[in-house]
Design an enzyme around this catalytic site. Structure first.
Site, PDB file in Angstrom:
ATOM      1  N   HIS A 138      -0.155 -14.752  11.016  1.00 41.50           N
ATOM      2  CA  HIS A 138       0.619 -13.517  11.182  1.00 41.50           C
ATOM      3  C   HIS A 138       0.682 -13.208  12.676  1.00 41.50           C
ATOM      4  O   HIS A 138      -0.098 -12.390  13.173  1.00 41.50           O
ATOM      5  CB  HIS A 138      -0.071 -12.386  10.412  1.00 41.50           C
ATOM      6  CG  HIS A 138       0.732 -11.143  10.300  1.00 41.50           C
ATOM      7  ND1 HIS A 138       0.843 -10.430   9.127  1.00 41.50           N
ATOM      8  CD2 HIS A 138       1.464 -10.459  11.208  1.00 41.50           C
ATOM      9  CE1 HIS A 138       1.612  -9.370   9.329  1.00 41.50           C
ATOM     10  NE2 HIS A 138       1.994  -9.358  10.590  1.00 41.50           N
ATOM     11  N   GLU A 169       3.820 -14.918   8.531  1.00 34.79           N
ATOM     12  CA  GLU A 169       4.059 -13.517   8.167  1.00 34.79           C
ATOM     13  C   GLU A 169       4.430 -12.718   9.409  1.00 34.79           C
ATOM     14  O   GLU A 169       3.931 -13.007  10.495  1.00 34.79           O
ATOM     15  CB  GLU A 169       2.782 -12.894   7.604  1.00 34.79           C
ATOM     16  CG  GLU A 169       2.221 -13.583   6.406  1.00 34.79           C
ATOM     17  CD  GLU A 169       1.000 -12.850   5.852  1.00 34.79           C
ATOM     18  OE1 GLU A 169       0.777 -12.963   4.657  1.00 34.79           O
ATOM     19  OE2 GLU A 169       0.297 -12.176   6.615  1.00 34.79           O
ATOM     20  N   HIS A 219      -4.108  -9.161   0.961  1.00 37.18           N
ATOM     21  CA  HIS A 219      -4.697  -8.116   1.802  1.00 37.18           C
ATOM     22  C   HIS A 219      -5.994  -7.608   1.175  1.00 37.18           C
ATOM     23  O   HIS A 219      -5.974  -7.012   0.097  1.00 37.18           O
ATOM     24  CB  HIS A 219      -3.768  -6.930   2.086  1.00 37.18           C
ATOM     25  CG  HIS A 219      -4.175  -6.207   3.334  1.00 37.18           C
ATOM     26  ND1 HIS A 219      -3.682  -6.522   4.579  1.00 37.18           N
ATOM     27  CD2 HIS A 219      -5.103  -5.242   3.540  1.00 37.18           C
ATOM     28  CE1 HIS A 219      -4.254  -5.755   5.490  1.00 37.18           C
ATOM     29  NE2 HIS A 219      -5.136  -4.980   4.879  1.00 37.18           N
TER      30      HIS A 219
HETATM   31  C1  DXP Z   1       0.524  -9.183   5.566  1.00 37.82           C
HETATM   32  C2  DXP Z   1      -0.856  -8.885   5.358  1.00 37.82           C
HETATM   33  O1  DXP Z   1      -1.214  -8.510   4.321  1.00 37.82           O
HETATM   34  C3  DXP Z   1      -1.929  -8.897   6.321  1.00 37.82           C
HETATM   35  O2  DXP Z   1      -3.108  -8.936   5.608  1.00 37.82           O
HETATM   36  C4  DXP Z   1      -2.050  -9.785   7.437  1.00 37.82           C
HETATM   37  O3  DXP Z   1      -1.585 -11.027   7.389  1.00 37.82           O
HETATM   38  C5  DXP Z   1      -3.394  -9.668   8.074  1.00 37.82           C
HETATM   39  O4  DXP Z   1      -3.138  -9.377   9.366  1.00 37.82           O
HETATM   40  P1  DXP Z   1      -4.302  -9.104  10.403  1.00 37.82           P
HETATM   41  O5  DXP Z   1      -5.160 -10.351  10.404  1.00 37.82           O
HETATM   42  O6  DXP Z   1      -3.599  -8.893  11.690  1.00 37.82           O
HETATM   43  O7  DXP Z   1      -5.071  -7.924   9.922  1.00 37.82           O
HETATM   44  N1  LIG Z   2      -0.968 -11.758   3.369  1.00 39.17           N
HETATM   45  C1  LIG Z   2      -2.309 -11.360   3.420  1.00 39.17           C
HETATM   46  C2  LIG Z   2      -3.081 -12.258   4.271  1.00 39.17           C
HETATM   47  O1  LIG Z   2      -2.573 -13.237   4.777  1.00 39.17           O
HETATM   48  C3  LIG Z   2      -4.509 -12.024   4.509  1.00 39.17           C
HETATM   49  O2  LIG Z   2      -4.905 -10.697   4.464  1.00 39.17           O
HETATM   50  P1  LIG Z   2      -6.460 -10.395   4.698  1.00 39.17           P
HETATM   51  O3  LIG Z   2      -7.234 -11.246   3.718  1.00 39.17           O
HETATM   52  O4  LIG Z   2      -6.780 -10.801   6.114  1.00 39.17           O
HETATM   53  O5  LIG Z   2      -6.614  -8.928   4.430  1.00 39.17           O
END
Ligand code: DXP
Ligand SMILES: NCC(=O)COP(=O)(O)O
Length: 237
Positions: free
Chosen positions: A43, A70, A190
């Site tokens: 991401h 993402e 998440h």
């Molecule tokens: C899209 C999503 O759900 C996020 O969990 C993300 O990918 C995590 O991002 P961070 O690692 O920046 O918290």
């Molecule tokens: N799309 C969610 C993700 O990639 C990971 O979220 P998290 O486990 O870091 O909260």
């Protein structure tokens, strides 16, 4: 079977703390795949506080499983994704200053914008998924955008589950059933973890894929990456 895509943002966070290349995110992605991980998620955020745009370019040719990028589809992000050509792009409406993703799309208000962006990715052979709260109206709106999948934002479930309240899974069950009826594939992510993943998976139907990063990398500090991935794969069977 639900696929496990490992989010490696936090490996980049650790690397960036010293400014060198330890740990190396490319090597980490290769190891994750060799340990059975079925996808790699990143991401890249506009401030590049963990995954950098260059990381995405470096990872793109070496990821042999499913590469999932993402992010919020601002012009810079769209160009990066079109260059990297991952298997999947997950669109997330996160503000620049958000500490992490904190809401799903309003698929009704953003319908035209999402339709346009999604069409561009589809024209380039990239599967599209959009991050949504477990709200039936947003799922119905997601179909209208042309996205192939939704990613259910699981924070609300995880927070309740941690407090011993298992009812948080109910809206996810209903939304997954509706999404499947409407022809959408279903991802989730998440705050999923070794603690809550099995309950989520057993209760939410038609789950194609979960992306997990924060908890998984933290768990790996105690028991190692290989063992952690093995445990997730077992729980996702
Ligand atoms: C899209 C999503 O759900 C996020 O969990 C993300 O990918 C995590 O991002 P961070 O690692 O920046 O918290
Ligand atoms: N799309 C969610 C993700 O990639 C990971 O979220 P998290 O486990 O870091 O909260």
């Amino acid at each position: 079977m639900t696929k496990l895509s490992v989010n490696i943002n936090k490996i980049a966070t650790l690397r960036n703390a010293r400014g060198g290349n330890i740990p190396n995110v490319v090597e980490a992605a290769k190891k994750i795949e060799s340990f059975g991980g079925q996808g790699i998620t990143v991401h890249p955020r506009p401030d590049e506080r963990h995954i950098t745009y260059q990381d995405v370019r470096d990872l793109s040719p070496i990821v042999k499983t499913e590469f999932n990028i993402e992010g919020n589809p601002v012009a810079k992000f769209i160009n990066l994704v079109l260059e990297a050509k991952p298997a999947q792009v997950t669109l997330v409406p996160d503000a620049e200053d958000a500490i992490t993703s904190n809401a799903g799309w309003n698929t009704i208000k953003n319908k035209e914008f999402l339709q346009e962006v999604i069409q561009e990715f589809k024209n380039n052979g990239i599967r599209t998924s959009i991050f949504v709260d477990p709200d039936k109206k947003m799922i119905e709106g997601a179909v209208e955008t042309g996205a192939e999948r939704i990613e259910l934002y699981t924070e609300a479930f995880a927070v309740k589950y941690a407090k011993g309240d298992k009812t948080g899974v109910e809206p996810y069950k209903k939304c997954a059933t509706l999404a499947h009826q409407l022809g959408l594939g279903i991802n989730a992510g998440h705050d999923l973890s070794l603690e809550n993943i099995n309950y989520f998976k057993d209760n939410v139907p038609y789950l194609d894929e979960v992306s997990i990063g924060h908890a998984l990398i933290a768990e790996a500090l105690y028991i190692g990456l290989e063992k952690t991935i093995e445990k997730y794969l077992e729980l996702l069977k």
